[in-house]
Design a protein around this motif. Structure first.
Motif, PDB file in Angstrom:
ATOM      1  N   VAL A 116       1.100  -1.379  -0.171  1.00  0.00           N
ATOM      2  CA  VAL A 116       0.453  -0.444   0.369  1.00  0.00           C
ATOM      3  C   VAL A 116       1.107   1.367   0.093  1.00  0.00           C
ATOM      4  O   VAL A 116       0.639   2.156  -0.718  1.00  0.00           O
ATOM      5  CB  VAL A 116      -1.111  -0.228   1.398  1.00  0.00           C
ATOM      6  CG1 VAL A 116      -1.808   1.769   1.352  1.00  0.00           C
ATOM      7  CG2 VAL A 116      -2.041  -1.010   0.724  1.00  0.00           C
ATOM      8  N   PHE A 117       2.130   1.209   0.533  1.00  0.00           N
ATOM      9  CA  PHE A 117       3.024   2.235   0.779  1.00  0.00           C
ATOM     10  C   PHE A 117       3.647   2.626   0.149  1.00  0.00           C
ATOM     11  O   PHE A 117       3.558   3.418  -0.472  1.00  0.00           O
ATOM     12  CB  PHE A 117       3.767   2.437   1.673  1.00  0.00           C
ATOM     13  CG  PHE A 117       4.628   3.211   2.060  1.00  0.00           C
ATOM     14  CD1 PHE A 117       4.246   4.303   2.277  1.00  0.00           C
ATOM     15  CD2 PHE A 117       6.370   3.573   1.900  1.00  0.00           C
ATOM     16  CE1 PHE A 117       5.518   5.382   2.897  1.00  0.00           C
ATOM     17  CE2 PHE A 117       7.220   4.161   1.602  1.00  0.00           C
ATOM     18  CZ  PHE A 117       6.844   5.375   2.031  1.00  0.00           C
ATOM     19  N   ALA A 118       4.086   1.695  -0.896  1.00  0.00           N
ATOM     20  CA  ALA A 118       5.106   1.508  -2.425  1.00  0.00           C
ATOM     21  C   ALA A 118       3.807   2.121  -3.311  1.00  0.00           C
ATOM     22  O   ALA A 118       4.206   3.226  -4.385  1.00  0.00           O
ATOM     23  CB  ALA A 118       5.961  -0.043  -3.049  1.00  0.00           C
ATOM     24  N   LEU A 119       2.820   2.005  -3.096  1.00  0.00           N
ATOM     25  CA  LEU A 119       1.526   2.126  -4.419  1.00  0.00           C
ATOM     26  C   LEU A 119       1.307   3.563  -3.809  1.00  0.00           C
ATOM     27  O   LEU A 119       0.778   4.229  -4.925  1.00  0.00           O
ATOM     28  CB  LEU A 119       0.182   0.761  -4.738  1.00  0.00           C
ATOM     29  CG  LEU A 119       0.575  -0.472  -5.617  1.00  0.00           C
ATOM     30  CD1 LEU A 119      -0.289  -1.845  -5.272  1.00  0.00           C
ATOM     31  CD2 LEU A 119       1.803  -0.333  -6.329  1.00  0.00           C
ATOM     32  N   LYS A 120       1.081   3.705  -3.081  1.00  0.00           N
ATOM     33  CA  LYS A 120       0.393   5.556  -2.806  1.00  0.00           C
ATOM     34  C   LYS A 120       1.365   6.589  -3.623  1.00  0.00           C
ATOM     35  O   LYS A 120       1.133   7.404  -3.359  1.00  0.00           O
ATOM     36  CB  LYS A 120      -0.279   5.615  -1.228  1.00  0.00           C
ATOM     37  CG  LYS A 120      -1.310   4.236  -0.672  1.00  0.00           C
ATOM     38  CD  LYS A 120      -2.140   5.579  -1.516  1.00  0.00           C
ATOM     39  CE  LYS A 120      -3.800   4.929  -0.681  1.00  0.00           C
ATOM     40  NZ  LYS A 120      -4.709   5.607  -1.336  1.00  0.00           N
ATOM     41  N   THR A 121       2.633   6.060  -3.042  1.00  0.00           N
ATOM     42  CA  THR A 121       3.887   6.501  -3.917  1.00  0.00           C
ATOM     43  C   THR A 121       3.226   7.631  -5.070  1.00  0.00           C
ATOM     44  O   THR A 121       3.919   8.133  -5.527  1.00  0.00           O
ATOM     45  CB  THR A 121       5.050   6.155  -2.733  1.00  0.00           C
ATOM     46  OG1 THR A 121       5.717   5.293  -3.566  1.00  0.00           O
ATOM     47  CG2 THR A 121       5.375   6.394  -1.663  1.00  0.00           C
ATOM     48  N   GLY A 122       3.260   6.552  -6.077  1.00  0.00           N
ATOM     49  CA  GLY A 122       2.845   6.756  -7.377  1.00  0.00           C
ATOM     50  C   GLY A 122       4.544   6.189  -8.249  1.00  0.00           C
ATOM     51  O   GLY A 122       4.263   6.200  -9.422  1.00  0.00           O
ATOM     52  N   LYS A 123       5.162   5.877  -7.219  1.00  0.00           N
ATOM     53  CA  LYS A 123       6.968   5.724  -8.087  1.00  0.00           C
ATOM     54  C   LYS A 123       6.678   4.328  -8.124  1.00  0.00           C
ATOM     55  O   LYS A 123       7.646   3.366  -9.236  1.00  0.00           O
ATOM     56  CB  LYS A 123       8.071   5.384  -6.894  1.00  0.00           C
ATOM     57  CG  LYS A 123       7.660   6.907  -6.566  1.00  0.00           C
ATOM     58  CD  LYS A 123       8.717   7.822  -5.361  1.00  0.00           C
ATOM     59  CE  LYS A 123       8.795   8.898  -5.097  1.00  0.00           C
ATOM     60  NZ  LYS A 123      10.759   9.097  -3.693  1.00  0.00           N
ATOM     61  N   PHE A 124       5.588   3.274  -8.346  1.00  0.00           N
ATOM     62  CA  PHE A 124       5.637   2.072  -8.581  1.00  0.00           C
ATOM     63  C   PHE A 124       4.729   1.402  -9.159  1.00  0.00           C
ATOM     64  O   PHE A 124       3.056   1.507  -9.739  1.00  0.00           O
ATOM     65  CB  PHE A 124       5.756   0.761  -7.510  1.00  0.00           C
ATOM     66  CG  PHE A 124       7.106   0.763  -6.483  1.00  0.00           C
ATOM     67  CD1 PHE A 124       8.014  -0.230  -6.674  1.00  0.00           C
ATOM     68  CD2 PHE A 124       6.685   1.858  -5.613  1.00  0.00           C
ATOM     69  CE1 PHE A 124       9.046   0.673  -6.264  1.00  0.00           C
ATOM     70  CE2 PHE A 124       8.596   2.274  -4.950  1.00  0.00           C
ATOM     71  CZ  PHE A 124       9.725   0.824  -5.253  1.00  0.00           C
ATOM     72  N   ASP A 125       4.688   0.522 -10.497  1.00  0.00           N
ATOM     73  CA  ASP A 125       3.563   0.501 -11.616  1.00  0.00           C
ATOM     74  C   ASP A 125       2.488  -1.045 -10.779  1.00  0.00           C
ATOM     75  O   ASP A 125       3.522  -1.527  -9.925  1.00  0.00           O
ATOM     76  CB  ASP A 125       3.453   0.078 -12.278  1.00  0.00           C
ATOM     77  CG  ASP A 125       2.946  -0.844 -13.065  1.00  0.00           C
ATOM     78  OD1 ASP A 125       2.031   0.071 -13.921  1.00  0.00           O
ATOM     79  OD2 ASP A 125       2.949  -1.860 -13.699  1.00  0.00           O
ATOM     80  N   PRO A 126       1.282  -0.133 -10.244  1.00  0.00           N
ATOM     81  CA  PRO A 126       0.196  -1.490  -9.252  1.00  0.00           C
ATOM     82  C   PRO A 126       0.427  -2.788 -10.196  1.00  0.00           C
ATOM     83  O   PRO A 126       0.974  -4.366  -9.302  1.00  0.00           O
ATOM     84  CB  PRO A 126      -0.869  -1.178  -8.985  1.00  0.00           C
ATOM     85  CG  PRO A 126      -0.887   0.569 -10.411  1.00  0.00           C
ATOM     86  CD  PRO A 126       0.473   0.471 -11.038  1.00  0.00           C
ATOM     87  N   LEU A 127       0.379  -3.224 -11.469  1.00  0.00           N
ATOM     88  CA  LEU A 127       0.724  -4.109 -12.031  1.00  0.00           C
ATOM     89  C   LEU A 127       1.845  -5.090 -11.946  1.00  0.00           C
ATOM     90  O   LEU A 127       1.839  -6.455 -11.638  1.00  0.00           O
ATOM     91  CB  LEU A 127       0.019  -4.601 -13.852  1.00  0.00           C
ATOM     92  CG  LEU A 127      -0.125  -5.423 -14.736  1.00  0.00           C
ATOM     93  CD1 LEU A 127      -0.967  -6.753 -13.467  1.00  0.00           C
ATOM     94  CD2 LEU A 127      -0.733  -5.741 -15.597  1.00  0.00           C
ATOM     95  N   SER A 128       2.707  -4.227 -12.283  1.00  0.00           N
ATOM     96  CA  SER A 128       4.049  -5.252 -12.749  1.00  0.00           C
ATOM     97  C   SER A 128       4.553  -5.483 -10.859  1.00  0.00           C
ATOM     98  O   SER A 128       5.577  -6.110 -10.540  1.00  0.00           O
ATOM     99  CB  SER A 128       5.437  -4.546 -13.337  1.00  0.00           C
ATOM    100  OG  SER A 128       5.183  -3.330 -12.485  1.00  0.00           O
ATOM    101  N   THR A 129       4.075  -5.107  -9.611  1.00  0.00           N
ATOM    102  CA  THR A 129       4.507  -4.776  -8.446  1.00  0.00           C
ATOM    103  C   THR A 129       3.595  -5.739  -7.555  1.00  0.00           C
ATOM    104  O   THR A 129       4.191  -6.398  -7.314  1.00  0.00           O
ATOM    105  CB  THR A 129       4.330  -3.973  -7.604  1.00  0.00           C
ATOM    106  OG1 THR A 129       4.723  -2.650  -7.880  1.00  0.00           O
ATOM    107  CG2 THR A 129       5.012  -3.753  -6.332  1.00  0.00           C
ATOM    108  N   LEU A 130       2.129  -6.384  -8.494  1.00  0.00           N
ATOM    109  CA  LEU A 130       1.214  -7.060  -7.695  1.00  0.00           C
ATOM    110  C   LEU A 130       1.393  -9.012  -8.876  1.00  0.00           C
ATOM    111  O   LEU A 130       1.965  -9.574  -7.900  1.00  0.00           O
ATOM    112  CB  LEU A 130       0.525  -7.269  -7.549  1.00  0.00           C
ATOM    113  CG  LEU A 130      -0.346  -5.598  -6.617  1.00  0.00           C
ATOM    114  CD1 LEU A 130      -1.356  -5.370  -7.092  1.00  0.00           C
ATOM    115  CD2 LEU A 130       0.083  -6.043  -5.645  1.00  0.00           C
ATOM    116  N   LEU A 131       2.145  -8.272  -9.797  1.00  0.00           N
ATOM    117  CA  LEU A 131       2.138 -10.113 -10.536  1.00  0.00           C
ATOM    118  C   LEU A 131       3.221 -10.928  -9.590  1.00  0.00           C
ATOM    119  O   LEU A 131       3.091 -12.125 -10.161  1.00  0.00           O
ATOM    120  CB  LEU A 131       2.508  -9.739 -12.366  1.00  0.00           C
ATOM    121  CG  LEU A 131       1.579  -8.994 -13.120  1.00  0.00           C
ATOM    122  CD1 LEU A 131       2.005  -8.964 -14.398  1.00  0.00           C
ATOM    123  CD2 LEU A 131       0.267 -10.829 -13.343  1.00  0.00           C
ATOM    124  N   PRO A 132       4.565 -10.880  -9.829  1.00  0.00           N
ATOM    125  CA  PRO A 132       5.449 -11.523  -9.150  1.00  0.00           C
ATOM    126  C   PRO A 132       4.442 -12.331  -7.368  1.00  0.00           C
ATOM    127  O   PRO A 132       4.882 -13.393  -7.387  1.00  0.00           O
ATOM    128  CB  PRO A 132       6.274 -11.105  -8.393  1.00  0.00           C
ATOM    129  CG  PRO A 132       6.579  -9.523  -9.576  1.00  0.00           C
ATOM    130  CD  PRO A 132       4.933  -8.917  -9.646  1.00  0.00           C
TER     131      PRO A 132
END
Length: 160
Positions: A116-132
């Motif tokens: 949640v912290f990583a995705l809220k910052t906007g610096k990470f892509d949600p799909l490529s973060t969650l797929l792994p």
């Protein structure tokens, strides 16, 4: 007259830090040795994902960092799970189950908070973060298939 070896230091270490006892370390190493193919499989699947992103023209450093975060989280979560289950094995069954459940809850809370912290910052892509995170199931399944295949080959060689 033979003297018994003085194991007080080893016993003291085992009492104070049971997770550092030689038996626990051996069990942990044996378990990791059996599970090690899962780690490269996860990395391979994440690499394939990055290749697909590159093939469709969507690759960027944001995608790379996101894939790295997701892969590191899932591998760290898996290693902590193995270690916590080995620790829970020391206890009686009821206390061990409680320890394993507590570990699961704690790991999931930490995982969700980091994501949640990583995705809220906007610096990470949600799909490529969650797929792994989804790739771990595939890696576990592939590892199980390889283990069964190796056992079948050993049985055939032994019988033949």
């Amino acid at each position: 007259m033979t003297e018994k070896p003085d194991n007080t230091q080893e016993n003291l270490t085992e009492e104070i830090f049971p997770e550092l006892s030689p038996k626990t370390i051996r069990t942990f190493r044996t378990t990791l040795r059996e599970m090690w193919p899962i780690f490269p499989a996860e990395l391979l699947l994440s690499g394939i994902m990055l290749g697909v992103y590159a093939a469709v023209g969507r690759w960027s450093l944001k995608i790379l960092y996101s894939a790295g975060l997701g892969t590191c989280l899932v591998l760290l979560n898996f290693a902590v799970m193995i270690f916590s289950l080995i620790r829970a094995e020391r206890y009686d069954p009821v206390k061990g189950q409680l320890a394993a459940r507590g570990s699961l809850v704690l790991r999931m809370i930490v995982l969700v908070l980091v994501l949640v912290f990583a995705l809220k910052t906007g610096k990470f892509d949600p799909l490529s973060t969650l797929l792994p995170l989804c790739f771990m199931r595939i890696a576990l399944f592939a590892g199980t298939l390889c283990k069964k295949k190796n056992k079948n080959q050993e049985v055939k060689q032994h019988d033949g």
